[in-house]
Write a protein that holds these residues in place. Structure first.
Motif, PDB file in Angstrom:
ATOM      1  N   LEU A 114       0.713  -1.182  -0.031  1.00 41.92           N
ATOM      2  CA  LEU A 114       0.112  -0.088  -0.026  1.00 41.92           C
ATOM      3  C   LEU A 114       0.825   1.224  -0.230  1.00 41.92           C
ATOM      4  CD1 LEU A 114      -2.717  -0.960   2.219  1.00 41.92           C
ATOM      5  CD2 LEU A 114      -2.971  -0.912   0.123  1.00 41.92           C
ATOM      6  N   GLY A 115       1.929   1.381  -0.694  1.00 42.47           N
ATOM      7  CA  GLY A 115       2.802   2.255  -0.752  1.00 42.47           C
ATOM      8  C   GLY A 115       3.727   2.681   0.226  1.00 42.47           C
ATOM      9  N   HIS A 116       3.953   1.676   1.114  1.00 43.11           N
ATOM     10  CA  HIS A 116       4.835   1.836   2.162  1.00 43.11           C
ATOM     11  C   HIS A 116       5.950   0.735   2.112  1.00 43.11           C
ATOM     12  CE1 HIS A 116       2.406   4.823   4.325  1.00 43.11           C
ATOM     13  NE2 HIS A 116       1.124   3.837   3.918  1.00 43.11           N
ATOM     14  N   GLN A 117       7.308   1.104   2.330  1.00 45.35           N
ATOM     15  CA  GLN A 117       8.242   0.345   2.310  1.00 45.35           C
ATOM     16  C   GLN A 117       8.387  -0.272   3.873  1.00 45.35           C
ATOM     17  OE1 GLN A 117      10.137  -0.377  -0.320  1.00 45.35           O
ATOM     18  NE2 GLN A 117       8.827   1.015  -1.596  1.00 45.35           N
ATOM     19  N   ILE A 118       8.535  -1.751   3.862  1.00 45.56           N
ATOM     20  CA  ILE A 118       8.404  -2.466   4.934  1.00 45.56           C
ATOM     21  C   ILE A 118       9.560  -3.448   4.964  1.00 45.56           C
ATOM     22  CG2 ILE A 118       7.101  -4.153   6.358  1.00 45.56           C
ATOM     23  CD1 ILE A 118       4.675  -3.358   5.197  1.00 45.56           C
ATOM     24  N   PRO A 119      10.554  -3.297   5.981  1.00 49.01           N
ATOM     25  CA  PRO A 119      11.612  -4.005   6.031  1.00 49.01           C
ATOM     26  C   PRO A 119      11.556  -5.753   6.102  1.00 49.01           C
ATOM     27  CG  PRO A 119      11.580  -3.034   8.003  1.00 49.01           C
ATOM     28  CD  PRO A 119      10.372  -2.494   7.189  1.00 49.01           C
ATOM     29  N   LYS A 120      12.634  -6.473   5.517  1.00 45.44           N
ATOM     30  CA  LYS A 120      12.465  -7.860   5.797  1.00 45.44           C
ATOM     31  C   LYS A 120      12.247  -8.266   7.440  1.00 45.44           C
ATOM     32  CE  LYS A 120      15.730 -11.780   5.298  1.00 45.44           C
ATOM     33  NZ  LYS A 120      17.230 -12.198   4.602  1.00 45.44           N
ATOM     34  N   GLY A 121      11.740  -9.369   7.650  1.00 42.82           N
ATOM     35  CA  GLY A 121      11.644  -9.988   8.981  1.00 42.82           C
ATOM     36  C   GLY A 121      10.484  -9.253   9.780  1.00 42.82           C
ATOM     37  N   THR A 122       9.705  -8.329   9.397  1.00 43.41           N
ATOM     38  CA  THR A 122       8.723  -7.691   9.834  1.00 43.41           C
ATOM     39  C   THR A 122       7.321  -8.619  10.113  1.00 43.41           C
ATOM     40  OG1 THR A 122       9.213  -5.450   9.138  1.00 43.41           O
ATOM     41  CG2 THR A 122       7.027  -5.455   9.944  1.00 43.41           C
ATOM     42  N   LEU A 177      -1.994   2.536  -5.141  1.00 42.92           N
ATOM     43  CA  LEU A 177      -1.202   1.906  -4.185  1.00 42.92           C
ATOM     44  C   LEU A 177      -0.868   0.546  -4.024  1.00 42.92           C
ATOM     45  CD1 LEU A 177      -2.476   4.521  -1.120  1.00 42.92           C
ATOM     46  CD2 LEU A 177      -0.322   4.665  -2.639  1.00 42.92           C
ATOM     47  N   ARG A 178      -2.003  -0.045  -4.789  1.00 47.10           N
ATOM     48  CA  ARG A 178      -1.876  -1.757  -4.741  1.00 47.10           C
ATOM     49  C   ARG A 178      -1.001  -2.226  -5.612  1.00 47.10           C
ATOM     50  NH1 ARG A 178      -6.272  -3.382  -1.872  1.00 47.10           N
ATOM     51  NH2 ARG A 178      -8.098  -1.794  -1.560  1.00 47.10           N
ATOM     52  N   SER A 179      -0.581  -3.465  -5.347  1.00 45.39           N
ATOM     53  CA  SER A 179       0.302  -4.377  -6.263  1.00 45.39           C
ATOM     54  C   SER A 179      -0.224  -4.632  -7.657  1.00 45.39           C
ATOM     55  CB  SER A 179       0.951  -5.615  -5.600  1.00 45.39           C
ATOM     56  OG  SER A 179      -0.255  -6.412  -5.637  1.00 45.39           O
ATOM     57  N   SER A 180       0.461  -4.792  -8.705  1.00 44.93           N
ATOM     58  CA  SER A 180       0.073  -5.151  -9.883  1.00 44.93           C
ATOM     59  C   SER A 180      -0.868  -6.385 -10.108  1.00 44.93           C
ATOM     60  CB  SER A 180       1.130  -5.211 -11.044  1.00 44.93           C
ATOM     61  OG  SER A 180       1.950  -6.192 -10.659  1.00 44.93           O
ATOM     62  N   SER A 181      -0.473  -7.434  -9.081  1.00 44.22           N
ATOM     63  CA  SER A 181      -1.339  -8.601  -8.902  1.00 44.22           C
ATOM     64  C   SER A 181      -2.641  -8.277  -8.304  1.00 44.22           C
ATOM     65  CB  SER A 181      -0.350  -9.607  -8.380  1.00 44.22           C
ATOM     66  OG  SER A 181       0.110  -9.112  -7.128  1.00 44.22           O
ATOM     67  N   SER A 182      -2.545  -7.446  -7.535  1.00 46.24           N
ATOM     68  CA  SER A 182      -3.800  -6.966  -6.728  1.00 46.24           C
ATOM     69  C   SER A 182      -4.794  -6.447  -7.652  1.00 46.24           C
ATOM     70  CB  SER A 182      -3.559  -6.336  -5.458  1.00 46.24           C
ATOM     71  OG  SER A 182      -4.888  -5.830  -4.906  1.00 46.24           O
ATOM     72  N   ARG A 183      -4.232  -5.477  -8.489  1.00 50.49           N
ATOM     73  CA  ARG A 183      -5.067  -4.777  -9.353  1.00 50.49           C
ATOM     74  C   ARG A 183      -5.676  -5.656 -10.442  1.00 50.49           C
ATOM     75  NH1 ARG A 183      -0.985  -0.888  -9.179  1.00 50.49           N
ATOM     76  NH2 ARG A 183       0.118  -1.746 -10.984  1.00 50.49           N
ATOM     77  N   ILE A 184      -4.973  -6.634 -11.027  1.00 50.89           N
ATOM     78  CA  ILE A 184      -5.566  -7.635 -12.017  1.00 50.89           C
ATOM     79  C   ILE A 184      -6.516  -8.514 -11.313  1.00 50.89           C
ATOM     80  CG2 ILE A 184      -4.691  -9.722 -13.263  1.00 50.89           C
ATOM     81  CD1 ILE A 184      -2.027  -8.366 -13.563  1.00 50.89           C
ATOM     82  N   ALA A 185      -6.617  -8.726 -10.162  1.00 47.37           N
ATOM     83  CA  ALA A 185      -7.721  -9.569  -9.329  1.00 47.37           C
ATOM     84  C   ALA A 185      -8.995  -8.896  -8.668  1.00 47.37           C
ATOM     85  CB  ALA A 185      -6.883 -10.564  -8.397  1.00 47.37           C
TER      86      ALA A 185
END
Length: 578
Positions: A439-447, A469-477
């Motif tokens: 959703l447009g936010h960078q989240i680090p590994k291990g969260t 803000l959604r991923s391309s796979s989310s928009r397709i589905a």
């Protein structure tokens, strides 16, 4: 004299420097211990000013409501965002909480390489069943353990092996409540323990085969059938107190161990809390009884398999199926079978825990929701009786074969709506395996990521989210699963799961969001069995018994808000259905 003064001043200066150094070091440690937010993701401002973060308000809420996950989703509503971060453990990364079905679906189904089992899940279950698949990352061992369970959700096993055992256990519950209703003379009585025991009876018989000595409901039924009358309160709304019957020792050990998970789930440090609990004599005794039980049941099955080819093995229960699957896999792989391994014991135990604890909660909700929504109960009874015309004509309850073969769209809709409201699994936890964007936010590994199903887009209107803000796979589905009408999303309305097709009403499992069983490769493998259990118990209870609304003090909901409406006890008042 001057030398003494100089020496004294130097000592004071040294003390002062030392004091400042220690103070600076402590302040630096304090600053380093403060929560460190992920940039850009909303959070409670006061939480980052305390080493304890959000722990104080969280514990206060749990102490008041006995429930954790409603508080979590309330923070999304408070911060007005579908994605937030919470600081629930000292010196740890924040939890990222997402309350949006489309995003949860995308993560669980289409972004499985970026997200895996959360450490939160491991902390809860590792102490009790460290080699159960739920405690593992998605690796080869996880896949091997799931292979052992593969046949348990097939049509043949569910209908030919599991259904008769479940049917018998819930028939005993129906008979028990007929006896209790006779003795209660219209008064309400507590039902949660009966439901819990009946569900455990059903799962126990499914796993190990029927055993009258290990039937908790059977023991109660024998007692109440022998009682002619009880002391009944004059107030018709007062509860009737029934004498209790102790559970068989083996069953009580499972209950004790299962109940211990509540300590892990609600504790800020689950692994440590459960470690202390495991040191108690009651837990050690329960664990020893459970281990002995599983060992003996494995040996019993293997004795029946001796001297027979795989095609001749008689699969009577789940443990037969699990062991036969491992025998075939080990032969194929050319290795020694893992029949008495820690992993095998944990999978057998985990099946019992998973198949009875959450299902009994869902059944409690089913009875409460149907009692509180009489029009749904009446329609459900009518729909059931229309399908089983032979049973109606012969004035009997439908057989297990009739039920498993019958199709009742309204019943399926009622079951899904019960599951939607019961919140037996209020969310799904995952952990990021790489740095990700959500959703447009960078989240680090291990969260740790919590995908909640007890609020917006599930039981209250969804947050408005810009599709960019959604991923391309989310928009397709986008349109693969429907959305709920915000005007009635909070109501108990089974019709929302039905669609019209060629003049007939059909059940549509994709009508709208449901996350109770998870999704994707780590979704709950027992979903079909849970639905079967609820189907069998509802038909047997609704056929002859009418669930009446209990008095206000017994039929209310325990929480202070709509997100935490968990009944601490289920009460029923019954009469014969006309």
């Amino acid at each position: 004299m001057w030398e003494r003064i100089t020496s004294f001043n130097k000592a004071n200066q040294l003390t002062y420097v030392l004091f400042c150094g220690i103070g600076s070091w402590l302040y630096l440690c304090y600053r380093l211990a403060l929560p460190r937010p992920i940039p850009g993701i909303p959070h409670n401002k006061e939480a980052v000013k305390s080493v304890l973060g959000d722990i104080g308000p969280m514990i206060k809420h749990v102490g008041k409501t006995k429930e954790l996950w409603g508080w979590v989703t309330l923070q999304n509503l408070k911060l007005k965002s579908p994605i937030i971060q919470l600081f629930t453990r000292p010196l740890a990364k924040p939890w990222v909480v997402i309350t949006d079905f489309r995003e949860a679906q995308d993560i669980l189904l289409r972004r499985t390489k970026e997200f895996d089992r959360s450490d939160l899940v491991g902390d809860v279950f590792l102490g009790l069943m460290p080699e159960h698949h739920i405690s593992m990352k998605t690796n080869d061992m996880f896949k091997r353990n799931r292979q052992w369970l593969k046949d348990l959700m097939t049509h043949d096993f569910l209908h030919q092996v599991a259904a008769p055992q479940i049917y018998t256990a819930f028939a005993d519950l129906a008979h028990l409540w007929e006896e209790k209703s006779r003795l209660a003379k219209g008064h309400p009585f507590a039902a949660s323990d009966d439901i819990y025991r009946a569900t455990l009876d059903a799962v126990w018989a499914t796993m190990f085969g029927a055993d009258p000595l290990n039937s908790s409901i059977g023991a109660q039924l024998r007692l109440y059938s022998s009682i002619n009358k009880l002391d009944i309160p004059k107030d018709e709304n007062a509860l009737v107190d029934f004498p209790d019957v102790p559970n068989p020792a083996a069953m009580q050990s499972i209950i004790t161990l299962t109940d211990s998970l509540e300590t892990s789930i609600k504790a800020p440090l689950p692994a440590l809390a459960h470690w202390f609990l495991r040191q108690t004599s009651s837990m050690r005794k329960a664990y020893a009884i459970k281990e002995k039980l599983i060992r003996e049941e494995i040996e019993k099955t293997l004795r029946r398999f001796v001297g027979k080819a795989g095609k001749d093995w008689d699969i009577r229960c789940a443990i037969d199926s699990i062991l036969s699957r491992e025998l075939l896999l080990s032969e194929k792989d050319g290795r020694t079978p893992m029949l008495q391994s820690r992993a095998m014991y944990d999978e057998i135990f985990g099946f019992i825990v998973g198949a009875h604890d959450t299902t009994s909660t869902a059944i409690s909700w089913a009875l409460k929701l149907l009692a509180d929504n009489a029009h749904v109960q009446t329609k459900l009874r009518s729909e059931i009786r229309l399908v089983f015309v032979d049973a109606m004509a012969e004035k009997r309850i439908p057989t297990v074969q009739e039920i498993t073969k019958g199709t009742i769209p309204y019943l399926d809709a009622v079951i899904n709506e019960i599951i939607r409201h019961s919140l037996t699994q209020p969310g799904v936890a995952r952990s990021t395996t790489v740095d990700v964007e959500v959703l447009g936010h960078q989240i680090p590994k291990g969260t740790n990521i919590l995908l909640m199903s007890n609020g917006p887009s599930f039981l209250s209107p969804a947050f408005q989210i810009d599709d960019s803000l959604r991923s391309s796979s989310s928009r397709i589905a986008t349109d693969r699963v429907g959305t709920w009408d915000p005007d009635d999303i909070a109501y108990f309305k089974p019709e929302r799961w039905l669609v019209e097709e060629d003049g007939r009403q059909l059940f549509n499992a994709a009508a709208g969001p449901l996350l109770t069983f998870g999704l994707g490769p780590r979704g709950c493998f027992g979903r079909r069995m849970a639905s079967l259990q609820i189907k069998l118990v509802l038909i047997q209870l609704i056929w002859n018994l009418e669930l009446q609304k209990c008095p206000a003090e017994l039929s209310g909901y325990s929480s202070i808000d709509k997100l935490t409406h968990v009944p601490q006890q289920c009460y029923v008042r019954l009469r014969q259905a006309l």
